[in-house]
Design an enzyme around this catalytic site. Structure first.
Site, PDB file in Angstrom:
ATOM      1  N   SER A 162      47.038  17.541  30.421  1.00  0.00           N
ATOM      2  CA  SER A 162      47.566  16.972  31.661  1.00  0.00           C
ATOM      3  C   SER A 162      48.729  16.019  31.422  1.00  0.00           C
ATOM      4  O   SER A 162      49.458  15.686  32.354  1.00  0.00           O
ATOM      5  CB  SER A 162      46.453  16.234  32.422  1.00  0.00           C
ATOM      6  OG  SER A 162      45.842  15.271  31.591  1.00  0.00           O
ATOM      7  N   ASN A 175      51.575  14.558  37.183  1.00  0.00           N
ATOM      8  CA  ASN A 175      51.093  13.283  36.646  1.00  0.00           C
ATOM      9  C   ASN A 175      52.226  12.289  36.420  1.00  0.00           C
ATOM     10  O   ASN A 175      52.022  11.076  36.503  1.00  0.00           O
ATOM     11  CB  ASN A 175      50.311  13.512  35.355  1.00  0.00           C
ATOM     12  CG  ASN A 175      48.878  13.910  35.646  1.00  0.00           C
ATOM     13  OD1 ASN A 175      48.281  13.445  36.606  1.00  0.00           O
ATOM     14  ND2 ASN A 175      48.321  14.794  34.836  1.00  0.00           N
ATOM     15  N   HIS A 230      48.546  23.782  33.324  1.00  0.00           N
ATOM     16  CA  HIS A 230      47.781  22.627  33.783  1.00  0.00           C
ATOM     17  C   HIS A 230      47.039  22.944  35.078  1.00  0.00           C
ATOM     18  O   HIS A 230      47.633  23.030  36.147  1.00  0.00           O
ATOM     19  CB  HIS A 230      48.735  21.430  33.986  1.00  0.00           C
ATOM     20  CG  HIS A 230      48.044  20.199  34.459  1.00  0.00           C
ATOM     21  ND1 HIS A 230      48.688  19.224  35.193  1.00  0.00           N
ATOM     22  CD2 HIS A 230      46.761  19.768  34.310  1.00  0.00           C
ATOM     23  CE1 HIS A 230      47.829  18.259  35.476  1.00  0.00           C
ATOM     24  NE2 HIS A 230      46.661  18.564  34.952  1.00  0.00           N
TER      25      HIS A 230
END
EC number: 4.2.1.17
Length: 729
Positions: free
Chosen positions: A429, A500, A450
């Site tokens: 991630s 992220n 991901h």
């Protein structure tokens, strides 16, 4: 040939029976402005036929009509209200004339009949369908409501309850359900569709079926007693308030419109529909939700184009079982790609298989599958402690612990066990793909993949292109993700990739607010109730895991030290050091206990305030506007940087990644749509008030340039032509 238009034609079939056939040049029929005008012309021809006895509507495509042409919506929504209202009156006059033909009419409906397609067939007397039918009115999902008479005819045909359920939820139903509620009059095999429709039409012509009686209720007020009406509409409004909420005005507007129109006949009821539709079409919510639909089509089209020359993987493997590995294995097997699931620990394999079995059992309980299907799917997941079968797999995704050393070792070992053309992917991630690729002999066969948790629910898969990832490698994993029913979006490599990378500045804004004395409960309430996130930042951190966020925060700080390195202990540090890891151990910003269904339920925990007091200033109140600004500016700035740096290719892909990966409120349309709605100049003014808070609040230069001219990120849309031109489009 009685009439030939660009998208439909009219011809005689036999003995006074005409057929009107929708046959657009492309692969599907859409009820666009040109088709509505053409339909009006065709009906004009029919009205002149003195020997007309009946009319059959059908399609020459695999689907009857998939709906209105949504690519036209944004330009139609820019037309002044009066002109849009006039055009709707014109369109409805076309469907009224179809409904008022002095002969029986039937629609032979195959495949999809959605939105305008559904509204079209509601104007006929009879509807015969094939088993693959999907029929309904999805307009409220686009921030609008039916505008071609759907909110008038459907309640009068089905009764208020069934119609409200479809219209308010924007849902569609299959053939069996449509037959059960009276939306269609019969279901036959595809090869018998026209023959069956003709048989019904002949019965109506001969007087064996009373087609006039079938038509009459659609012209009259809704047959409901005052008590029935009060019950139906009160329940519907309560359900809509609970599910849609204040940010989605379309469902409640549709319910109130149907309620207001119930006591009127067709003409006045259609006027009320028109008066409700037009203001909805001019809302920011409608533009945002239509934008999401168009962006979704763009992203899926891009994936299809990318994979046109590659074969979809036929056999996959997952490294690392557990919840995530089991979720990936389930999704692959469920969608028809057998999967080998490897782990070094028998206990983890059991956990992974249990996760897959649990998800399949839920499908069984809901009646989606039977026991035979369940057994068939689970048998295509092969748990193993070694590399047996890895020589036959086309793609492998690694889902082991988020540690670069461990991941490199596992990937390097696996590379020796697979074919030279097998693609390897990592479900990391945050760790840069190019860093992990250094451990491989064939880095061109490696990329990032991901998934988001829970895998079976989250639609997004980020595909990360490393420095050496080949185009074929990217295409293969995109094909596999698409096969799994996911929406793959390709991004370039950097710490955190796209999702992220933009999430952690948002968390940083949260941490700074807490440091400055804000209450995390109020922040969550504002971000959920006012801005519209499904979870506030504190609750989201508890779900993600405080330990996971603590680790990822360090990775992001190392990757972007100028912006993301902090010089103070924050709330995440405080909770992590107190071993409060969120839902996973029952202690985070809240305390968690399982409810009767086994789901974690949050409760207040006074200990948290004492912990946070050690890393924050004395409590003080912040306005809702300041909370939203301080939370969103760091995220939006980082989203813009990702576009400027080429991490994400387009605003459309960025917005879809945010909506599908993070739950960015759909009624805002994503960060770029929100920016465009707000206006770049206004955003800059807002952001400049908070620049003293640090680098995360500094607006990127590209956005500053746009603000100077108040330019949007999405291409400007021109209003549709004036209504007079639209009629004859």
């Amino acid at each position: 040939m009685l009439y030939k238009g660009d998208t439909l034609y009219l011809d005689w079939l036999e003995d006074g029976i005409a057929e009107l056939v929708f046959d657009a040049p492309g692969s599907v029929n859409k009820l666009d402005t040109a088709t509505v005008a053409s339909l009006g012309e065709a009906i004009g021809v029919l009205e002149q036929q003195s020997d007309l006895k009946g009319l059959l509507l059908r399609s020459n495509k695999a689907a009857f009509i998939v709906g209105a042409d949504i690519t036209e919506f944004l330009s139609l929504f820019l037309v002044p209200e009066e002109q849009l209202s006039q055009w709707l009156h014109f369109a409805n006059s076309v469907f009224n004339r179809l409904e008022d033909l002095p002969v029986p009419t039937i629609a032979a409906v195959n495949g999809y009949a959605l939105g305008g397609g559904c509204e079209c067939v509601l104007a006929t007397d009879y509807r015969l369908a094939t088993p693959d039918l999907r029929i309904g009115l999805p307009e409220t999902k686009l921030g609008i409501m039916p505008g071609f008479g759907g909110s008038v005819r459907m309640p009068r045909m089905l009764g208020a309850d069934s119609a409200l359920e479809i219209i308010a939820a924007g849902k569609d139903v299959g053939a069996d359900q449509a037959l059960k509620i009276g939306l269609v009059d019969g279901v036959v095999k595809a090869e018998k569709l026209v023959e069956g429709a003709m048989a019904i039409l002949r019965q109506a012509i001969n007087g064996d079926l009373d087609w006039k009686a079938k038509r009459q209720p659609k012209l009259e007020p809704l047959k409901l007693s005052k008590i029935e009406a009060a019950m139906s509409f009160t329940i519907a409004k309560g359900m809509v308030a609970q599910t849609a909420g204040k940010h989605y005005p379309a469902p409640i507007t549709a319910v109130k419109t149907i309620e207001a129109a119930a006591r009127f006949g067709r003409e006045e009821a259609l006027n009320l529909e028109n008066k409700s539709f037009v203001p909805l079409a001019h809302t920011n919510e409608a533009r945002a939700l239509v934008g999401i639909f168009l962006n979704d089509q763009y992203v899926k089209g891009k994936a299809k184009k990318l994979t046109k020359d590659v074969e979809t993987p036929k056999q996959a493997a997952v490294l690392g079982a557990g919840i995530m590995g089991g979720g990936i294995a389930y999704q692959s097997a469920w969608k028809g790609v057998p999967v080998v699931m490897k782990d070094i620990n028998d206990k983890s394999l059991t956990l992974g298989m249990t996760e897959a079995a649990k998800l399949l059992n839920k499908q069984l309980e809901r009646g989606k599958i039977d026991g035979l299907k369940l057994a068939g799917v689970i048998s295509t997941i092969h748990p193993t402690l070694d590399y047996a079968g890895f020589d036959r797999v086309d793609v492998v995704v690694e889902a082991v612990v988020e540690n670069p050393k461990v991941k490199k070792a596992v990937l390097a070992e696996t590379e020796q066990k697979v074919r030279p053309d097998t693609v390897l992917a990592s479900n990391t991630s945050t760790i840069p793909i190019s860093e992990l690729a250094n451990a491989l002999e064939r880095p061109e066969n490696f990329c990032g993949m991901h998934f988001f948790n829970p895998v079976h629910r989250m639609p997004l898969v980020e595909i990360i292109r490393g420095e050496k990832s080949s185009d074929e490698t990217i295409a293969k994993v995109v094909a596999w993700a698409s096969k799994m029913g996911k929406t793959p979006i390709v991004v370039n490599d950097c710490p955190g990739f796209f999702v992220n990378r933009v999430l952690f500045p948002y968390f940083a804004g949260f941490s700074q607010l807490l440091r400055d004395g804000a209450d995390f409960r109020k922040i969550d309430k504002v971000m959920e109730k006012q801005f519209g996130w499904p979870m506030g930042p504190a609750y989201l951190l508890d779900v993600v895991g405080i330990d996971t966020a603590h680790h990822a925060q360090a990775v992001m700080a190392a990757g972007f030290p100028q912006r993301m390195q902090k010089d103070y202990r924050d709330a995440i540090d405080a909770l992590f050091n107190a071993n409060r890891f969120g839902q996973k151990n029952g202690l985070g910003f809240w305390r968690y206990k399982e409810d009767s269904k086994g789901k974690p339920k949050k409760e207040e925990d006074v200990v948290v305030d004492d912990l946070l007091a050690k890393v924050s200033q004395p409590k003080r109140d912040f306005s809702e506007e300041e909370i939203i600004a301080r939370m969103m500016i760091p995220m939006v700035n980082e989203v813009v940087r990702c576009l400027e740096e080429g991490i994400i290719a387009t605003p459309a892909e960025a917005d879809m990644a945010l909506v599908y990966g993070l739950g960015f409120p759909p009624f805002h349309g994503g960060a770029f749509r929100w920016l465009d709605t707000l206006g770049s100049a206004k955003y800059l003014d807002m952001a400049q008030q908070y620049q003293h808070l640090g680098p995360l609040y500094e607006v990127p230069e590209g956005l500053r340039n746009k603000a100077r001219h108040n330019e949007p990120y999405y291409p400007p849309v021109e209003p549709a032509r004036p209504v007079g031109d639209l009629k004859t489009a």
